[in-house]
Design an enzyme around this catalytic site. Structure first.
Site, PDB file in Angstrom:
ATOM      1  N   PHE A 139     -67.730 -59.571  23.557  1.00  0.00           N
ATOM      2  CA  PHE A 139     -66.551 -60.627  21.853  1.00  0.00           C
ATOM      3  C   PHE A 139     -65.661 -59.147  22.979  1.00  0.00           C
ATOM      4  O   PHE A 139     -65.992 -58.236  22.791  1.00  0.00           O
ATOM      5  CB  PHE A 139     -67.640 -59.187  21.039  1.00  0.00           C
ATOM      6  N   ASP A 225     -63.080 -52.948  27.644  1.00  0.00           N
ATOM      7  CA  ASP A 225     -63.106 -53.195  26.319  1.00  0.00           C
ATOM      8  C   ASP A 225     -63.534 -51.823  25.958  1.00  0.00           C
ATOM      9  O   ASP A 225     -64.919 -52.150  25.437  1.00  0.00           O
ATOM     10  CB  ASP A 225     -63.194 -54.552  25.885  1.00  0.00           C
ATOM     11  N   LYS A 254     -60.487 -49.599  16.401  1.00  0.00           N
ATOM     12  CA  LYS A 254     -62.326 -49.154  15.339  1.00  0.00           C
ATOM     13  C   LYS A 254     -61.485 -47.559  15.245  1.00  0.00           C
ATOM     14  O   LYS A 254     -60.554 -47.420  13.980  1.00  0.00           O
ATOM     15  CB  LYS A 254     -63.121 -49.702  15.889  1.00  0.00           C
TER      16      LYS A 254
HETATM   17  C1  LIG Z   1     -65.845 -54.949  21.962  1.00  0.00           C
HETATM   18  C2  LIG Z   1     -64.542 -55.205  20.934  1.00  0.00           C
HETATM   19  N1  LIG Z   1     -63.363 -55.598  21.426  1.00  0.00           N
HETATM   20  C3  LIG Z   1     -62.355 -55.735  20.476  1.00  0.00           C
HETATM   21  C4  LIG Z   1     -63.183 -56.284  19.037  1.00  0.00           C
HETATM   22  C5  LIG Z   1     -62.175 -56.998  17.984  1.00  0.00           C
HETATM   23  O1  LIG Z   1     -62.166 -56.070  17.051  1.00  0.00           O
HETATM   24  P1  LIG Z   1     -60.867 -56.367  15.816  1.00  0.00           P
HETATM   25  O2  LIG Z   1     -61.857 -56.615  14.838  1.00  0.00           O
HETATM   26  O3  LIG Z   1     -60.001 -54.364  15.335  1.00  0.00           O
HETATM   27  O4  LIG Z   1     -59.895 -57.538  16.255  1.00  0.00           O
HETATM   28  C6  LIG Z   1     -64.427 -55.784  18.718  1.00  0.00           C
HETATM   29  C7  LIG Z   1     -64.787 -55.959  17.117  1.00  0.00           C
HETATM   30  O5  LIG Z   1     -65.220 -56.293  16.708  1.00  0.00           O
HETATM   31  C8  LIG Z   1     -65.162 -55.486  19.725  1.00  0.00           C
HETATM   32  O6  LIG Z   1     -66.662 -55.204  18.670  1.00  0.00           O
END
Ligand SMILES: Cc1ncc(COP(=O)(O)O)c(C=O)c1O
Length: 326
Positions: A139, A225, A254
């Site tokens: 994700f 990520d 986050k």
């Molecule tokens: C691993 C990862 N990358 C990116 C995101 C996306 O982040 P945002 O919700 O701040 O756009 C998330 C959100 O849960 C995530 O868990």
């Protein structure tokens, strides 16, 4: 009609229904590990705003700094120098690796910037070097690039055609990785090391090493990520630090702002230089308030002993995940 019934009715009338029926509670106050709902009922907070309020929703140093920053300046513009951004970036360089930071507003935006940097890197090699390897059950966010990078058809449904150039490989599959590198001109590998939204899937230690060595061999960027795993959530400041590897770029969000929206891309100097003046930017990214929030968070997780209590239990849980998979 209860207070909650009334809120639920207004939610349905005035807000997009993209979250469906929310959990039946509305919070009003935080105190230590407890959230209090509109009727004063206490809940022990195991969610932390989905990996966000890492240093505590009512952390006194954080709250004091936010008040102080609001009283001085909240936002100017990225047209001007910004000492708070510099302070937060210095922390990231110290806690992760020496490099440069670009501040944005969310995890999706951080990944979106990373994808653009990967494309720039590819284009600097050859016109057809635009493939980015990502993994199934990953994700990376909901914007078009980040959504296309995400290896989950449920997230894509109804939005096609997606951004081309992403190759979704099975996680931890060395053979598939080798084939993809041999058959495509790859500009980057982008991965979580613990897949969060995809169901807490831990990367194999050997696979991480292979990812790093293939990326280096093929001159592809190695992007981690860290949106969910960064800022101390796995017992090190960033999850990649468990593996003794050196990524070219990490993405953060986050926990970085403890609830004030901020994301970041942190890259080696050479990688950061791919983004030349005028090729990327954001209005709000890293404004004074958000950067001051990141500064307090990063300062707090730098304190000696910060991991002393959480590290052993996290170690145990990581190994439990590993053995549960077998
Ligand atoms: C691993 C990862 N990358 C990116 C995101 C996306 O982040 P945002 O919700 O701040 O756009 C998330 C959100 O849960 C995530 O868990």
């Amino acid at each position: 009609m209860t207070k909650l019934d009334n809120i639920q009715k207004q939610d349905k009338e005035f807000l997009f229904q993209n979250y469906g029926d929310r959990l039946p509670v509305a919070f009003k106050k935080v105190e230590g590990p407890y959230l209090y709902d509109i009727d004063g009922k206490a809940y022990l907070d195991f969610l932390s705003g989905i990996s966000v309020t890492n240093i505590g929703g009512d952390n006194s140093k954080f709250i004091a700094k936010m008040h102080e920053q609001i009283d001085s300046v909240i936002h100017t513009s990225n047209w001007f120098y910004n000492q708070e951004q510099i302070e937060a970036a210095k922390h990231i360089s110290r806690l992760a690796f020496k490099g440069r930071t670009l501040f944005v507003n969310s995890g999706a935006e951080a990944n979106e910037a990373a994808i653009k940097i990967a494309r720039k890197h590819g284009m600097s090699k050859s016109e057809d070097c635009y493939h980015i390897i990502t993994f199934t059950k990953s994700f990376h966010g909901r914007t078009f690039g980040a959504m296309s990078a995400t290896g989950n058809p449920k997230i894509h449904t109804g939005f096609g055609p997606l951004v081309p150039g992403f190759i979704h490989l099975p996680f931890n599959d060395e053979k598939a990785l080798k084939t993809a590198f041999e058959t495509h001109n790859v500009c980057a590998v982008m991965t979580e090391l613990i897949q969060g939204e995809g169901g807490i899937n831990l990367v194999d230690e050997q696979f991480v090493k292979t990812l790093e060595s293939y990326s280096k061999k093929h001159n592809a960027l190695f992007i981690i990520d860290e949106v969910q795993t960064g800022i101390g959530r796995t017992g090190t400041h960033f999850v990649y630090q468990h593996f003794g590897i050196q990524p070219d770029l990490i993405t953060l969000a986050k926990g970085l702002g403890n609830g004030i929206p901020i994301g970041a891309v942190h890259a080696t100097g050479k990688t950061a230089a791919l983004i030349t003046p005028g090729t990327h930017g954001t209005t709000f990214g890293g404004n004074h308030l958000a950067s001051a929030a990141a500064d307090v968070v990063l300062n707090t997780i730098s304190e000696p002993g910060f991991f002393r209590t959480c590290k052993p239990s996290l170690r145990i849980s990581i190994f439990n995940f590993k053995s549960a998979e077998k």
